[in-house]
Design a protein around this motif. Structure first.
Motif, PDB file in Angstrom:
ATOM      1  N   MET A   1       0.840  -1.198   0.000  1.00 54.32           N
ATOM      2  CA  MET A   1       0.000   0.000   0.000  1.00 54.32           C
ATOM      3  C   MET A   1       0.874   1.246   0.000  1.00 54.32           C
ATOM      4  N   ARG A   2       0.425   2.267  -0.711  1.00 57.03           N
ATOM      5  CA  ARG A   2       1.248   3.469  -0.910  1.00 57.03           C
ATOM      6  C   ARG A   2       0.678   4.637  -0.119  1.00 57.03           C
ATOM      7  N   ILE A   3       1.553   5.302   0.636  1.00 55.39           N
ATOM      8  CA  ILE A   3       1.160   6.423   1.489  1.00 55.39           C
ATOM      9  C   ILE A   3       1.908   7.672   1.054  1.00 55.39           C
ATOM     10  N   LEU A   4       1.194   8.794   1.019  1.00 58.19           N
ATOM     11  CA  LEU A   4       1.805  10.091   0.741  1.00 58.19           C
ATOM     12  C   LEU A   4       1.873  10.894   2.024  1.00 58.19           C
ATOM     13  N   ILE A   5       3.067  11.362   2.382  1.00 62.65           N
ATOM     14  CA  ILE A   5       3.258  12.245   3.527  1.00 62.65           C
ATOM     15  C   ILE A   5       3.424  13.665   2.997  1.00 62.65           C
ATOM     16  N   VAL A   6       2.593  14.585   3.481  1.00 62.48           N
ATOM     17  CA  VAL A   6       2.734  16.009   3.138  1.00 62.48           C
ATOM     18  C   VAL A   6       3.039  16.730   4.443  1.00 62.48           C
ATOM     19  N   GLU A   7       4.315  17.032   4.661  1.00 66.48           N
ATOM     20  CA  GLU A   7       4.796  17.545   5.953  1.00 66.48           C
ATOM     21  C   GLU A   7       5.998  18.448   5.709  1.00 66.48           C
ATOM     22  N   ASP A   8       5.932  19.705   6.188  1.00 68.66           N
ATOM     23  CA  ASP A   8       7.032  20.638   5.912  1.00 68.66           C
ATOM     24  C   ASP A   8       8.188  20.512   6.895  1.00 68.66           C
ATOM     25  N   GLU A   9       7.991  19.796   7.994  1.00 70.03           N
ATOM     26  CA  GLU A   9       9.115  19.516   8.888  1.00 70.03           C
ATOM     27  C   GLU A   9       9.884  18.336   8.294  1.00 70.03           C
ATOM     28  N   VAL A  10      10.982  18.644   7.633  1.00 69.36           N
ATOM     29  CA  VAL A  10      11.701  17.632   6.856  1.00 69.36           C
ATOM     30  C   VAL A  10      12.155  16.465   7.727  1.00 69.36           C
ATOM     31  N   ASN A  11      12.662  16.757   8.906  1.00 77.13           N
ATOM     32  CA  ASN A  11      13.145  15.680   9.790  1.00 77.13           C
ATOM     33  C   ASN A  11      12.009  14.744  10.188  1.00 77.13           C
ATOM     34  N   VAL A  30       6.533  14.779   0.529  1.00 76.99           N
ATOM     35  CA  VAL A  30       6.745  16.111  -0.038  1.00 76.99           C
ATOM     36  C   VAL A  30       6.578  17.127   1.086  1.00 76.99           C
ATOM     37  N   HIS A  31       7.058  18.358   0.836  1.00 77.10           N
ATOM     38  CA  HIS A  31       7.170  19.300   1.945  1.00 77.10           C
ATOM     39  C   HIS A  31       6.432  20.613   1.738  1.00 77.10           C
ATOM     40  N   ASP A  32       5.541  20.679   0.745  1.00 77.80           N
ATOM     41  CA  ASP A  32       4.723  21.876   0.577  1.00 77.80           C
ATOM     42  C   ASP A  32       3.358  21.486   0.032  1.00 77.80           C
ATOM     43  N   GLY A  33       2.388  22.361   0.218  1.00 72.92           N
ATOM     44  CA  GLY A  33       1.018  22.031  -0.133  1.00 72.92           C
ATOM     45  C   GLY A  33       0.762  21.863  -1.615  1.00 72.92           C
ATOM     46  N   LEU A  34       1.396  22.680  -2.448  1.00 72.41           N
ATOM     47  CA  LEU A  34       1.150  22.601  -3.886  1.00 72.41           C
ATOM     48  C   LEU A  34       1.669  21.292  -4.472  1.00 72.41           C
ATOM     49  N   THR A  35       2.867  20.880  -4.038  1.00 72.85           N
ATOM     50  CA  THR A  35       3.394  19.593  -4.498  1.00 72.85           C
ATOM     51  C   THR A  35       2.548  18.454  -3.954  1.00 72.85           C
ATOM     52  N   ASP A  38      -0.563  18.175  -6.089  1.00 72.70           N
ATOM     53  CA  ASP A  38      -0.245  17.556  -7.380  1.00 72.70           C
ATOM     54  C   ASP A  38      -0.143  16.045  -7.240  1.00 72.70           C
ATOM     55  N   ASN A  39       0.551  15.585  -6.182  1.00 73.93           N
ATOM     56  CA  ASN A  39       0.694  14.143  -5.958  1.00 73.93           C
ATOM     57  C   ASN A  39      -0.646  13.504  -5.600  1.00 73.93           C
ATOM     58  N   ALA A  40      -1.384  14.158  -4.710  1.00 68.93           N
ATOM     59  CA  ALA A  40      -2.640  13.579  -4.234  1.00 68.93           C
ATOM     60  C   ALA A  40      -3.650  13.420  -5.365  1.00 68.93           C
ATOM     61  N   LEU A  41      -3.658  14.367  -6.305  1.00 66.39           N
ATOM     62  CA  LEU A  41      -4.609  14.308  -7.414  1.00 66.39           C
ATOM     63  C   LEU A  41      -4.306  13.174  -8.385  1.00 66.39           C
ATOM     64  N   SER A  42      -3.122  12.572  -8.275  1.00 71.43           N
ATOM     65  CA  SER A  42      -2.784  11.445  -9.152  1.00 71.43           C
ATOM     66  C   SER A  42      -3.675  10.238  -8.874  1.00 71.43           C
ATOM     67  N   GLY A  43      -4.212  10.147  -7.646  1.00 71.27           N
ATOM     68  CA  GLY A  43      -5.096   9.047  -7.293  1.00 71.27           C
ATOM     69  C   GLY A  43      -4.410   7.722  -7.044  1.00 71.27           C
ATOM     70  N   ILE A  44      -3.077   7.720  -6.937  1.00 68.37           N
ATOM     71  CA  ILE A  44      -2.363   6.443  -6.793  1.00 68.37           C
ATOM     72  C   ILE A  44      -2.178   6.034  -5.334  1.00 68.37           C
ATOM     73  N   LEU A  50      -1.342  14.209   6.275  1.00 64.69           N
ATOM     74  CA  LEU A  50      -1.358  15.599   5.830  1.00 64.69           C
ATOM     75  C   LEU A  50      -1.230  16.575   6.996  1.00 64.69           C
ATOM     76  N   ASP A  51      -0.175  17.397   6.958  1.00 63.42           N
ATOM     77  CA  ASP A  51      -0.003  18.450   7.954  1.00 63.42           C
ATOM     78  C   ASP A  51      -0.946  19.599   7.618  1.00 63.42           C
ATOM     79  N   VAL A  52      -1.311  20.377   8.635  1.00 64.66           N
ATOM     80  CA  VAL A  52      -2.198  21.524   8.409  1.00 64.66           C
ATOM     81  C   VAL A  52      -1.411  22.742   7.957  1.00 64.66           C
ATOM     82  N   MET A  53      -0.348  23.078   8.675  1.00 65.04           N
ATOM     83  CA  MET A  53       0.429  24.283   8.382  1.00 65.04           C
ATOM     84  C   MET A  53       1.495  23.962   7.347  1.00 65.04           C
ATOM     85  N   LEU A  54       1.249  24.346   6.095  1.00 62.83           N
ATOM     86  CA  LEU A  54       2.152  24.034   4.997  1.00 62.83           C
ATOM     87  C   LEU A  54       2.419  25.281   4.160  1.00 62.83           C
ATOM     88  N   PRO A  55       3.616  25.407   3.601  1.00 63.00           N
ATOM     89  CA  PRO A  55       3.874  26.501   2.665  1.00 63.00           C
ATOM     90  C   PRO A  55       3.184  26.226   1.327  1.00 63.00           C
TER      91      PRO A  55
END
Length: 225
Positions: A1-11, A30-35, A38-44, A50-55
């Motif tokens: 199963m594939r998971i996407l992490i969207v988090e601006d705290e890189v560590n 990925v580390h910003d909301g726009l990227t 883009d990834n999330a819309l791929s549907g894969i 998903l973090d709330v506070m993102l650039p």
């Protein structure tokens, strides 16, 4: 199963990536909301952390956008905000769960399993069965009629995908997107190599399960009587 992490705290994103990979999830971070959008819309993806506070775009707007686009992927919000109004807002926008930082690894893993169960995915804790074979993704072991062998990670992921697809034909493109990621350099011959490996191992186990090629379409798992 594939998971996407969207988090601006890189560590934190790197730590979560390693934890999830250790538990045999495929992970992109990925580390910003726009990227992330883009990834999330791929549907894969099978699940988003998903973090709330993102650039670029905050997590709430990202969540609203993917839901408006009809993307049903389960979303667990990760945030330092633990107040009740924030939780309510996230859930109202379409989040499946909400975890406030700091959180324990075991709690997060349990919430991921619960979110995937609600989606209807098979969460392989006790093994996946098809025909006369049983796959244990957590240990990468494949067994059949008392015989057992260990797979490499990509073999296990590929067989898991075929089993959970429930005899639907899976294209090479779908396999690449799920196992390597939509922006991967992997090609069709990568899939063909692992299909060949799996076929040889099923033969070694004397299994009645086979991976059939549907020419021009993809592959399907079938069990002969």
């Amino acid at each position: 199963m594939r998971i996407l992490i969207v988090e601006d705290e890189v560590n934190l994103a790197e730590a979560l990536t390693q934890i999830l990979k250790k538990h045999h999830y495929s992970v992109d971070a990925v580390h910003d909301g726009l990227t992330g959008l883009d990834n999330a819309l791929s549907g894969i993806y099978d699940l988003l952390l998903l973090d709330v506070m993102l650039p670029g775009m905050d997590g709430m707007k990202l969540l609203r956008t993917i839901r408006a686009e009809g993307i049903p992927t389960p979303v667990i919000m990760l945030t330092a905000k633990g107040e009740i109004p924030d939780k309510i807002a996230g859930l109202d926008y379409g989040a499946d769960d909400y975890v406030a930082k700091p959180f324990s690894t075991e709690e997060l893993l349990a919430r991921i399993r619960a979110a995937l169960r609600r989606k209807g995915e098979v969460v392989p804790e006790d093994g996946l069965r098809f025909g006369d074979i049983e796959l244990h993704p957590s240990t990468l072991k494949l067994s059949c009629k008392g015989k057992e062998l260990k797979l490499i990670l990509k073999e296990s992921e590929l067989l898991e995908l075929l089993i959970t697809r429930k005899q639907a034909v899976t294209s090479k493109e779908q396999m690449i997107e799920k196992l390597w990621g939509f922006d991967s350099d992997a090609e069709h011959n990568n899939v063909e190599v692992y299909i060949s490996f799996l076929r040889k191992k099923l033969t070694f186990l004397n299994s009645a399960v086979c991976i059939n090629t549907i020419r021009g379409v993809g592959y399907v798992l079938e069990a002969t009587s």
